[in-house]
Motif scaffolding. Structure first.
Motif, mmCIF file in Angstrom:
data_model
loop_
_atom_site.group_PDB
_atom_site.id
_atom_site.type_symbol
_atom_site.label_atom_id
_atom_site.label_comp_id
_atom_site.label_asym_id
_atom_site.label_seq_id
_atom_site.Cartn_x
_atom_site.Cartn_y
_atom_site.Cartn_z
ATOM 1 N N UNK A 639 0.644 -1.233 -0.502
ATOM 2 C CA UNK A 639 0.025 0.076 0.232
ATOM 3 C C UNK A 639 0.642 1.001 0.165
ATOM 4 N N UNK A 640 0.244 2.317 -0.012
ATOM 5 C CA UNK A 640 0.667 3.677 0.075
ATOM 6 C C UNK A 640 1.153 4.056 -1.701
ATOM 7 N N UNK A 641 1.671 5.105 -1.342
ATOM 8 C CA UNK A 641 3.091 5.938 -2.329
ATOM 9 C C UNK A 641 3.889 5.380 -2.287
ATOM 10 N N UNK A 642 4.343 4.874 -4.071
ATOM 11 C CA UNK A 642 4.987 4.447 -4.514
ATOM 12 C C UNK A 642 6.721 5.304 -4.732
ATOM 13 N N UNK A 643 7.567 4.997 -4.362
ATOM 14 C CA UNK A 643 8.558 5.911 -4.513
ATOM 15 C C UNK A 643 8.877 7.231 -6.077
ATOM 16 N N UNK A 644 9.069 8.137 -5.480
ATOM 17 C CA UNK A 644 8.646 9.215 -6.783
ATOM 18 C C UNK A 644 10.258 8.679 -7.344
ATOM 19 N N UNK A 645 10.842 8.087 -7.321
ATOM 20 C CA UNK A 645 12.104 8.275 -7.805
ATOM 21 C C UNK A 645 11.984 6.753 -8.403
ATOM 22 N N UNK A 646 11.094 6.461 -8.445
ATOM 23 C CA UNK A 646 10.811 5.270 -9.027
ATOM 24 C C UNK A 646 11.064 5.332 -10.540
ATOM 25 N N UNK A 665 -1.430 7.237 -4.967
ATOM 26 C CA UNK A 665 -1.325 8.479 -5.186
ATOM 27 C C UNK A 665 -1.130 8.635 -6.735
ATOM 28 N N UNK A 666 0.038 9.184 -7.315
ATOM 29 C CA UNK A 666 -0.169 9.207 -8.296
ATOM 30 C C UNK A 666 1.208 8.328 -8.956
ATOM 31 N N UNK A 667 0.976 7.714 -10.724
ATOM 32 C CA UNK A 667 1.888 7.035 -11.166
ATOM 33 C C UNK A 667 3.782 7.708 -11.484
ATOM 34 N N UNK A 668 4.563 7.281 -10.995
ATOM 35 C CA UNK A 668 5.669 7.578 -11.109
ATOM 36 C C UNK A 668 5.797 8.592 -12.396
ATOM 37 N N UNK A 669 5.878 9.192 -12.614
ATOM 38 C CA UNK A 669 6.127 10.392 -13.403
ATOM 39 C C UNK A 669 7.268 11.282 -14.182
ATOM 40 N N UNK A 670 8.751 10.517 -14.150
ATOM 41 C CA UNK A 670 10.097 10.807 -13.784
ATOM 42 C C UNK A 670 10.585 10.762 -15.216
ATOM 43 N N UNK A 671 9.873 9.542 -16.282
ATOM 44 C CA UNK A 671 10.556 8.567 -17.370
ATOM 45 C C UNK A 671 11.535 9.666 -17.481
ATOM 46 N N UNK A 691 -2.459 10.278 -16.940
ATOM 47 C CA UNK A 691 -1.485 9.805 -17.251
ATOM 48 C C UNK A 691 0.432 10.474 -17.276
ATOM 49 N N UNK A 692 1.512 9.516 -16.516
ATOM 50 C CA UNK A 692 2.327 10.710 -17.011
ATOM 51 C C UNK A 692 2.830 10.884 -18.585
ATOM 52 N N UNK A 693 2.917 12.653 -18.856
ATOM 53 C CA UNK A 693 3.071 11.959 -20.035
ATOM 54 C C UNK A 693 5.095 11.852 -20.468
ATOM 55 N N UNK A 694 5.439 11.721 -19.705
ATOM 56 C CA UNK A 694 7.318 11.372 -19.737
ATOM 57 C C UNK A 694 6.956 9.917 -20.129
ATOM 58 N N UNK A 695 6.112 8.713 -20.136
ATOM 59 C CA UNK A 695 5.816 7.509 -20.574
ATOM 60 C C UNK A 695 6.237 7.475 -21.912
ATOM 61 N N UNK A 696 5.932 9.000 -22.860
ATOM 62 C CA UNK A 696 6.420 9.123 -24.455
ATOM 63 C C UNK A 696 7.785 8.900 -24.803
ATOM 64 N N UNK A 697 8.837 9.042 -23.602
ATOM 65 C CA UNK A 697 10.662 8.603 -23.886
ATOM 66 C C UNK A 697 10.260 7.360 -23.267
ATOM 67 N N UNK A 698 9.937 6.330 -23.809
ATOM 68 C CA UNK A 698 9.809 4.823 -22.764
ATOM 69 C C UNK A 698 9.449 4.427 -24.478
ATOM 70 N N UNK A 699 10.238 4.250 -25.842
ATOM 71 C CA UNK A 699 10.458 4.099 -27.020
ATOM 72 C C UNK A 699 10.081 2.282 -26.997
ATOM 73 N N UNK A 700 10.371 2.075 -26.210
ATOM 74 C CA UNK A 700 9.941 0.603 -26.492
ATOM 75 C C UNK A 700 9.013 -0.211 -25.465
#
Length: 1020
Positions: A639-646, A665-671, A691-700
């Motif tokens: 439970x709880x929030x995921x570490x932001x640094x994930x 909490x929110x989905x990790x967004x620092x991709x 949905x974190x917009x930074x996932x667009x950097x995960x091209x795989x």
């Protein structure tokens, strides 16, 4: 006269006595060695430590001592040679002399300026660079520093050695470089070379064309040098070239030219390079060729007939190319009777093991692995009395293992893995007195393990996993094999009896595979294991806590540990961090582990701890695992929030599975750019936000599953830029609004999209249907599963049968919530149900001919059901219920012979229900709520209607009398702890032993007809 003769004889005798005396006097006081050179050698000796722990080395410098007499002459010291006339030291050969230390520019070695030969190979010159002072040895003709641990850039002063005819700087391992100066600079200055060996040096350049002018060149070794570009074809034509090794330069391109009749080539090694084209018909001109290795190149075409002229051939490796030849095309090999090594792996060869092998009477190694060979292992192999290695793994061989093989007294390695061999393990195994490796895994062998296995005293590797072996086995019979380091018994029907004292002498194992061996506790003999690299105790009945001593074994060597599918409840001593310092793969799935989340070591690359009872938060220390590639925490109570640094782990993380927890909490967004993520699954949690917009950097990314959370956002149309995306699940969230027309193309590889249970509005997104190319092409010829390797590429994987991490997901299919623990690569599905889509169903959906599931239920759709849906010939589930559809049911839908679930209830349909094929098995509740429908299975009859001849011809035979078709899908209903249902595809042939184990573990055997499925479903 007589007196004069007497005087003459006496003079001669006196002279003869004087000469030895004079020589003895001079040798005592005038040693040949020059004092300055003797002193330089002694100081050179003192700069090193003599390390006698090196294998097979001889400490030559221990003979170097200054004493009077003959022993004080440095010219007589081991490894030292002096010129006969000048007495200067001209040769220093200290190869393999147990030396450990460094060489710097002040080393007295460089005072030996008369040296012609310097050989320091096979010592440990501890990461030293080659000092620039080497240029002082300008008279050198032979320089050998190979296997010596040198590093750094080659100094420019080496160009002073213009007399060099032999230069060997090979395999220093720590990274010698030839950048500035470059390879081209080297050959421009050293033009007299006959021998140039630079293997494993980092060159990173093209091969200079100038080398093709080195007419005296006899041996060129450039293996593993990061070479690039195209290899100069003229080098093959050098008149004196005998040895050419270009192996393991993947970016080095080239082709083989016609060979001259008088070519001197004895050894041609191109393995692991990018040579292409056909082998020239003039290959037979290489009359002196003894070694040919072209493994893992890209050669094509047929094997030249002229190969039969290679009468001196001893070593031949043609493996992993793309020849069009069959196994019979290699019959020419039977002519050269000197061949000792024959490797024909991975050539897609078919047929039986050829009898022409009998002609190779000197054969010591035969390797025909990774082909498609069929038939039995021939008993005539026993006639090849020199055989020491027989590798026939990864074929389709059948029948028993010939007991006659036991007559091959020199046999050291028997590798029959991954075939269809049956029968028992030959009892004559005790005759294999020289045998060190026996690999029989992944076959269909049955019976018990021979009790005399303990008599094979030289056995080091015993691999028997994934067979049908039965019976109780005493562990002690294996522990008597003191050389045994690799033992796998997993996935048989064995009961391993482990009653062994912890004080008993046991082998030092590197690999242990004891999965599915009916163990109820951790084997006590593991107490003494300090060198384990791989340990698999999965799929047993080990109960209770993991004892403290178990967490202390092999802490500095363990690389792979699998304790999954047991009954473990936790750790005897709760560790803050697990102590295996080098572990990379840790699998604790499917246990009963409770308590807080145990943190794996920093070395971990795959951490799998799903399907347990863990509680609490995930520590931010998890973000320190910079090597983490796979993280599976699904099906716990975290439970709880995921570490932001994930999100910072995106540089390494490829698979992230957090399903079925209580995260919020929110989905990790620092991709970040360069993100390697392939799968992210966070469904059935309480995540919020967008949905974190930074996932667009995960091209795989291939799979995105955000289902069953509290995410509120519009449709993430920017996902279309993820070119590899195959599965998108956004079910049961707060997504809203129109799905806008895309500005650019995308989603071409999308196969599964689930937008159900949201608040999408507007018309169906027909423009997207045009873009989903992967749903248009029917290709079920080869069925695979979406998976990723749990093992790093540099790791030898003895557990290839279950070393893959399978992608999984949860979807609604045929009215049931199904967990797909393995996702078939051919599965295609669209689920837009329970939204507010309106308007007509677009005709263009009929182009998605690969579609298996279409669910548009519970929307506001109107208009007619398009007849184009009949083009979806692979469709198995069609749900259009609870809309406002009108008109008739298209009779063409009866062509959908794979349709096993159909629902159009609660619409405004009218007219007759189609008849024939699948429509004769659907029940009335699938049509209810449509007042205008008539015909079977409804009670309301259709007036003035008669079935068309086509519909009558489509009637399927009764289930008990035979079937004219067979469904490709099955649903296996199992008792699953959370009440979920499990779905599996069986369009892919599964080997019997694996299928039986799979069924035993996961569910019932397949049922082919939907009636049977439905009957079982109703019973459940």
């Amino acid at each position: 006269m007589e007196s004069s003769i007497y005087v003459c004889l006496l003079s001669i005798l006196l002279f003869c006595h004087i000469i030895p005396f004079t020589h003895s006097f001079n040798s005592s006081f005038q040693p040949r060695c020059h004092d300055d050179e003797s002193s330089a050698l002694l100081q050179f000796k003192e700069s090193f430590i003599v390390n006698n722990t090196f294998d097979d080395c001889y400490p030559k410098v221990e003979s170097w001592k200054l004493v009077k007499g003959e022993r004080g002459d440095c010219c007589s010291w081991d490894g030292v040679q002096c010129d006969e006339e000048t007495n200067h030291v001209i040769s220093l050969n200290l190869a393999n002399s147990c030396l450990y230390g460094s060489i710097n520019s002040n080393n007295t070695l460089f005072r030996l300026v008369h040296l012609h030969t310097l050989n320091l190979a096979w010592n440990d010159i501890n990461l030293s660079q080659i000092p620039s002072q080497v240029g002082r040895l300008s008279r050198l003709t032979h320089l050998n520093l190979s296997f010596s641990g040198l590093s750094g850039q080659i100094p420019q002063q080496i160009f002073n050695l213009s007399r060099l005819i032999s230069l060997d700087l090979s395999l220093c391992f720590h990274g010698l470089k030839l950048h500035k100066p470059s390879f081209k600079d080297l050959v421009q200055h050293l033009t007299n070379l006959k021998v140039l060996h630079l293997a494993s040096m980092n060159i990173s350049s093209k091969v200079p064309e100038l080398l093709a002018n080195f007419s005296s060149l006899e041996s060129l070794s450039l293996s593993d040098c990061v070479l690039q570009g195209e290899f100069p074809v003229g080098i093959f034509q050098l008149p004196n070239l005998k040895i050419l090794d270009l192996s393991y330069n993947r970016d080095l391109k080239g082709y083989l030219p016609p060979f001259q009749l008088k070519s001197a080539l004895k050894s041609l090694i191109l393995s692991g390079s990018n040579f292409v084209g056909e082998l020239p018909s003039s290959f037979g001109n290489l009359a002196y060729l003894e070694e040919l290795d072209i493994d893992r190149c890209n050669f094509t075409g047929k094997i030249p007939y002229s190969f039969r002229n290679l009468s001196k051939l001893v070593y031949l490796d043609l493996s992993h190319n793309h020849f069009s030849s069959s196994i019979s095309s290699f019959s020419w090999v039977g002519n050269p009777n000197k061949i000792t090594t024959l490797r024909l792996l991975g050539l897609n060869l078919t047929g039986e093991i050829p009898s022409w092998l009998m002609n190779l009477t000197q054969l010591s190694e035969v390797n025909l692995g990774r082909n498609q060979l069929t038939g039995p292992i021939p008993s005539w192999l026993m006639n090849l009395t020199q055989l020491s290695v027989v590798y026939l793994g990864f074929n389709r061989l059948t029948g028993p293992i010939p007991s006659s093989l036991a007559k091959l007294s020199k046999l050291e390695l028997v590798y029959f893995r991954n075939n269809q061999l049956s029968g028992k393990i030959p009892f004559q195994i005790y005759n294999f007195t020289s045998l060190s490796e026996l690999a029989l895994s992944s076959n269909e062998l049955h019976g018990s393990i021979p009790s005399n296995i303990s008599q094979v005293k030289n056995l080091e590797v015993l691999d028997l996993q994934s067979n049908n072996l039965v019976g109780s086995v005493e562990l002690s019979s294996f522990l008597q094999l003191k050389k045994l380091t690799f033992l796998t018994l997993s996935f048989n029907s064995l009961t391993l009896i482990t009653k062994t004292s912890t004080n008993a002498s046991t082998p030092d194992f590197l690999v242990l595979g004891l999965a599915f061996c009916n163990l109820t506790e951790f084997p006590r003999f593991l107490h003494n294991q300090d060198m384990l690299e791989s340990l698999d105790l999965s799929s047993n009945n080990i109960k209770g806590e993991i004892p403290s001593w178990m967490c202390s074994i092999s802490t500095n060597s363990l690389d792979y540990l699998n304790l999954s599918h047991n009954l473990l409840t936790g750790f005897e001593k709760d560790p803050a961090v697990l102590q295996w310092a080098k572990i990379r793969i840790l699998d604790l799935r499917y246990n009963r582990l409770h308590g807080s989340f145990p943190l794996p070591p920093q070395s971990t690359s795959s951490y799998l701890i799903s399907n347990n009872k863990l509680v609490g938060k995930v520590s931010a220390l998890l973000c320190n695992l910079s090597a983490l590639e796979i993280l599976d925490l699904s099906f716990n109570n975290l439970s709880g929030r995921l570490p932001h640094c994930l999100g910072n782990l995106g540089d390494s993380l490829s698979l992230l599975d957090l399903r079925r927890n209580n995260f919020n909490g929110s989905v990790p967004s620092t991709w970040r750019n360069g993100c390697k993520l392939k799968m992210i699954s966070i469904s059935y949690n309480q995540f919020q936000g967008q949905v974190p917009r930074s996932l667009a950097k995960c091209s795989s990314l291939e799979l995105i599953d955000f289902g069953n959370n509290h995410i509120i956002d519009s449709f993430p149309s920017w996902f279309r830029n993820l070119e590899k995306l195959r599965i998108l699940i956004l079910r049961s969230n707060g997504f809203f609004g129109l799905i806008d027309r895309p500005q650019t193309k995308g989603f071409s590889n999308l196969r599964v999209i689930d937008l159900s249970h949201n608040n999408f509005t507007g018309k169906m997104p027909s423009t997207y249907f045009e873009m989903w190319d992967a749903m248009k092409v029917i290709n079920a010829s080869l069925m695979t599963y979406m998976e990723d390797s749990m093992f790093p590429h540099d790791w030898y994987n003895p557990f290839t049968n279950y070393g893959q991490y399978d992608y999984s997901m949860i979807m609604y299919n045929k009215g049931l919530e199904l967990e797909y623990r393995k996702i078939p690569s051919i599965l295609t599905a669209i689920d837009f149900s329970n939204n507010k889509f309106e308007g007509e169903i677009p005709d263009i959906i009929g182009n998605l001919q690969q579609l298996y599931l279409l669910n548009l239920s519970n929307n506001l759709l109107n208009g007619h059901i398009p007849s184009s849906l009949a083009n979806l010939t692979e469709l198995e589930c069609l749900d259009l219920s609870r809309n406002m559809l009108s008109g008739k049911l298209p009779p063409e839908l009866s062509k959908l012979t794979f349709l096993s679930s159909f629902n159009v209830s609660y619409n405004q349909l009218e007219g007759p229900i189609p008849r024939g094929n699948q429509f004769d098995i659907f029940e009335s509740n699938q049509y209810e709520g449509n007042k205008g429908l008539c015909g079977a299975p409804l009670k309301k009859k259709c007036e003035n209607f008669e079935a068309s001849p086509q519909e009558r011809s489509n009637v399927v035979e009764d289930d008990d009398t035979g079937s004219v078709f067979e469904f490709k899908w099955m649903i296996v209903l199992i008792g699953y702890g959370s009440g979920f249902i499990f779905g599996v595809v069986v369009g892919h042939k599964i080997p019997r032993k694996k299928h039986d184990w799979f069924v035993k573990t996961f569910g019932r055997k397949r049922q082919h007809r939907s009636q049977r499925v439905n009957r079982r479903r109703s019973r459940s």
